[in-house]
Scaffold this motif. Structure first.
Motif, short mmCIF file in Angstrom:
data_model
loop_
_atom_site.label_atom_id
_atom_site.label_comp_id
_atom_site.label_asym_id
_atom_site.label_seq_id
_atom_site.Cartn_x
_atom_site.Cartn_y
_atom_site.Cartn_z
N ASN A 1 0.83 -1.20 0.00
CA ASN A 1 0.00 0.00 0.00
C ASN A 1 0.87 1.25 0.00
O ASN A 1 1.92 1.30 0.64
CB ASN A 1 -0.91 0.02 1.24
N THR A 2 0.40 2.30 -0.70
CA THR A 2 1.09 3.59 -0.70
C THR A 2 0.52 4.46 0.41
O THR A 2 -0.70 4.59 0.56
CB THR A 2 0.93 4.29 -2.05
N ASN A 3 1.41 5.03 1.22
CA ASN A 3 1.02 5.87 2.34
C ASN A 3 1.80 7.18 2.30
O ASN A 3 2.84 7.28 1.64
CB ASN A 3 1.30 5.17 3.68
N THR A 4 1.31 8.16 3.05
CA THR A 4 2.01 9.43 3.21
C THR A 4 2.41 9.61 4.66
O THR A 4 1.60 9.38 5.57
CB THR A 4 1.12 10.61 2.77
N ILE A 5 3.66 9.98 4.88
CA ILE A 5 4.17 10.15 6.23
C ILE A 5 4.79 11.52 6.40
O ILE A 5 5.39 12.06 5.46
CB ILE A 5 5.21 9.05 6.57
#
Length: 617
Positions: free
Chosen positions: A603-607
């Motif tokens: 999954n692609t996430n933003t941090i």
């Protein structure tokens, strides 16, 4: 102030060894874990069969918590040691402490390994207590590689004086190979360490547990007549093995001389699986046991016994509260096992089956609290409770509530207890807004210093002092400001998560940056690495050390789904790092980071987050 936050969770293991282990028991640069492949070629040890056999005895998978301590000579803590347990990896802090929260192990077998630069490898095997509120502790003591002797690759003899008065002698023939099996020619650095079978310290220094598989692949408990560790290194520091047999002469402990048989099995420790394996025999030669071996790691002269899993909880007979810090000794057939009760009053491990033994429990003041000269026999897995009467000394208890800045119960925190002089006593994990600690004190009333933190918010508990006479109430508030060191981040706009346990930051060889921290719920914690050591902005690269361009990476992320560094390299909007502060040892390194990454599930996430940690070296 340096690393003060580390005291907060450090160290159930400073005062407790949860394992009845023994007879009388950044990305740091580290050494490879094993030379088992060479061993298998030389001795035909079937590691795959050992591993397959162990599955039958290890039981189902369970989740539980561990606190470990890695120490060296003089019981001094080793910082920067890499400890692996249950598929997770942590790095020890300045106090030599690591924590593993909700780690998956087997109900009858948990295997922790430790490596550190300049030291031999070490390990510990445990029968864990498991469940949400259970805590296990372990200590691993490593040998330094400093005290070595040199022989030529054509062969020679090394003699080392032991604590027993006699010497342990190792005679080498011509022939050495490296870890890839290539012949080696040149000087050989030989480090020899002898372990006294009747010393309590051996419980921390020996690898694994006195538990193994015999030549028929049956599990056994072991009674030791002595063990030796031999480490071989080449001119460049590379690990070596022998290609021709060597001879070991090991002194017999004077207290075991009369009962020592004329021949006893010799067992080598298998680092890949965590157990001893019967390989050859040692013959009695005067005051020594003599054996010929085909490889080197740890060797152990041991009598085998049928084995059972054992757990005991020691409680105060008057209050039924568990009592930590008590010394437990079990004797049988001229052998002894030692342990110290942990914060839950537990000791556990593998002991001989069908043996009538004796057990003695003493406090740290030297008072005998319980003794039973006819303990056992046990024919199967056993879990018992032992009440003790605290007569000459008293049991103390410190307990109370732990609330956050909003007055709500803390559900992800911890409280530590120590003396006014800084001596650490114990720790209580906080999951329901309460804390409690029970122990023995030689002096009543006792002054206890209480500290802690709310890991969920990063807020610390201000230092409080209470008088236990014999009980004390300490209602605490975790609202004393942010922890002095932390890694914090928000993922996909969710609330900020803090990791404030075991913070560390290193710059190695002047060009390699590594830093990390963890929390009670972090899955292995978070680790940042890079080849950038000056202020500025840097891209994400999963392998910055091999890159010619300054870059950084999040090698490990303490979320359930983690991070896939390789897949995260070069994606659209990938993470960008900004080093805003970096200075000498003892000052802060500050790194902020923001962007997209791919987790272990794809999954692609933003941090968005930052690291604020004091530099260690």
């Amino acid at each position: 102030m340096k690393k003060k936050i580390l005291k907060y969770l450090a160290m159930f293991g400073i005062i407790s060894i949860a394992l009845l282990a023994c007879q009388k028991e950044s990305e740091p640069l580290s050494e490879s874990s094993s030379t088992t492949q060479i061993v298998q070629k030389a001795q035909h040890v079937n590691t795959d069969r050992i591993r397959e056999t162990l599955r039958e005895f290890q039981g189902r998978e369970v989740r539980t918590n561990f606190v470990g301590r890695v120490i060296g000579r003089g019981d001094r803590p080793i910082a920067g040691a890499v400890v692996t347990l249950g598929g997770q990896q942590q790095v020890t802090d300045d106090n030599g402490i690591v924590t593993f929260i909700s780690v998956v192990v087997n109900e009858n077998f948990a295997y922790a390994t430790a490596t550190a630069q300049g030291y031999t490898n070490g390990s510990r095997v445990m029968v864990p207590n498991y469940g949400d509120n259970n805590e296990n502790t372990f200590t691993i003591k490593l040998f330094s590689l400093e005290n070595s002797q040199t022989i030529p690759s054509s062969g020679g003899e090394v003699a080392v004086r032991t604590e027993l008065g006699g010497e342990i002698i190792v005679a080498f023939d011509n022939g050495f190979v490296d870890e890839n099996g290539n012949s080696y020619s040149g000087n050989v650095s030989v480090t020899v360490n002898h372990l006294d079978p009747l010393s309590e310290d051996t419980a921390n220094t020996m690898p694994g547990e006195l538990y193994g598989l015999d030549s028929n692949y049956q599990e056994v408990a072991l009674g030791s007549y002595g063990m030796v560790h031999v480490e071989l290194r080449g001119n460049m520091g590379q690990k070596l093995q022998i290609s021709n047999p060597a001879t070991i002469l090991m002194p017999i402990h004077p207290n075991q001389m009369a009962s020592a048989p004329s021949q006893v099995p010799m067992w080598s420790f298998n680092e890949d699986t965590g157990v001893w394996f019967e390989e050859t025999v040692a013959n009695k030669d005067g005051a020594y046991y003599k054996a010929v071996v085909n490889h080197f790691s740890f060797w152990n002269c041991d009598a085998p016994f049928p084995v059972v899993n054992f757990n005991a909880t020691v409680i105060d007979a008057a209050t039924s509260n568990p009592v930590s810090g008590l010394n437990v000794t079990i004797n049988y057939n001229g052998f002894s096992r030692y342990a110290i009760t942990d914060t839950n009053g537990n000791v556990s491990g593998k002991i001989p089956a069908n043996q009538t033994m004796s057990i003695t429990i003493t406090d740290h003041c030297g008072t005998v609290l319980y003794t039973n000269p006819s303990f056992g026999p046990f024919s199967g897995a056993t879990s018992i409770t032992i009440p003790v009467s605290l007569v000459a000394v008293s049991s103390i208890n410190v307990s109370g509530t732990v609330l956050d800045c909003s007055g709500l119960p803390v559900t992800n925190g911890y409280v530590t207890y120590s003396s006014t002089g800084g001596q650490f006593f114990g720790t209580s994990l906080v999951t329901t807004g309460t804390h409690s600690y029970t122990a023995v004190s030689c002096v009543i009333p006792a002054t206890i210093v209480v500290e802690g933190a709310d890991v969920g918010t990063g807020q610390v508990i201000g230092t409080a002092t209470v008088i236990a006479n014999p009980n004390a109430t300490a209602n605490l508030t975790a609202c004393g400001g942010l922890a002095p060191e932390y890694i914090r981040y928000s993922i996909n706009g969710n609330p900020i998560e803090y990791e404030i346990l075991n913070p560390w930051a290193n710059i190695e060889q002047g060009t390699y940056l590594s830093m990390g921290a963890s929390s009670p719920t972090a899955n292995g914690g978070t680790m940042l690495i890079g080849n950038a050591v000056t202020l500025g902005t840097y891209p994400f690269d999963s392998n910055p050390f091999a890159s010619g361009t300054p870059s950084m990476a999040i090698k490990r992320l303490g979320t359930p789904n983690g991070i896939n560094p390789v897949a995260s390299t070069g994606i659209a909007g990938s993470i960008v790092f900004n080093i805003t502060s970096i200075g000498p040892v003892g000052t802060y390194i500050d790194v902020s980071f923001t962007g997209n990454y791919i987790d272990q599930l794809g999954n692609t996430n933003t941090i968005t987050g930052n690291a604020h940690i004091i530099r260690d070296n």
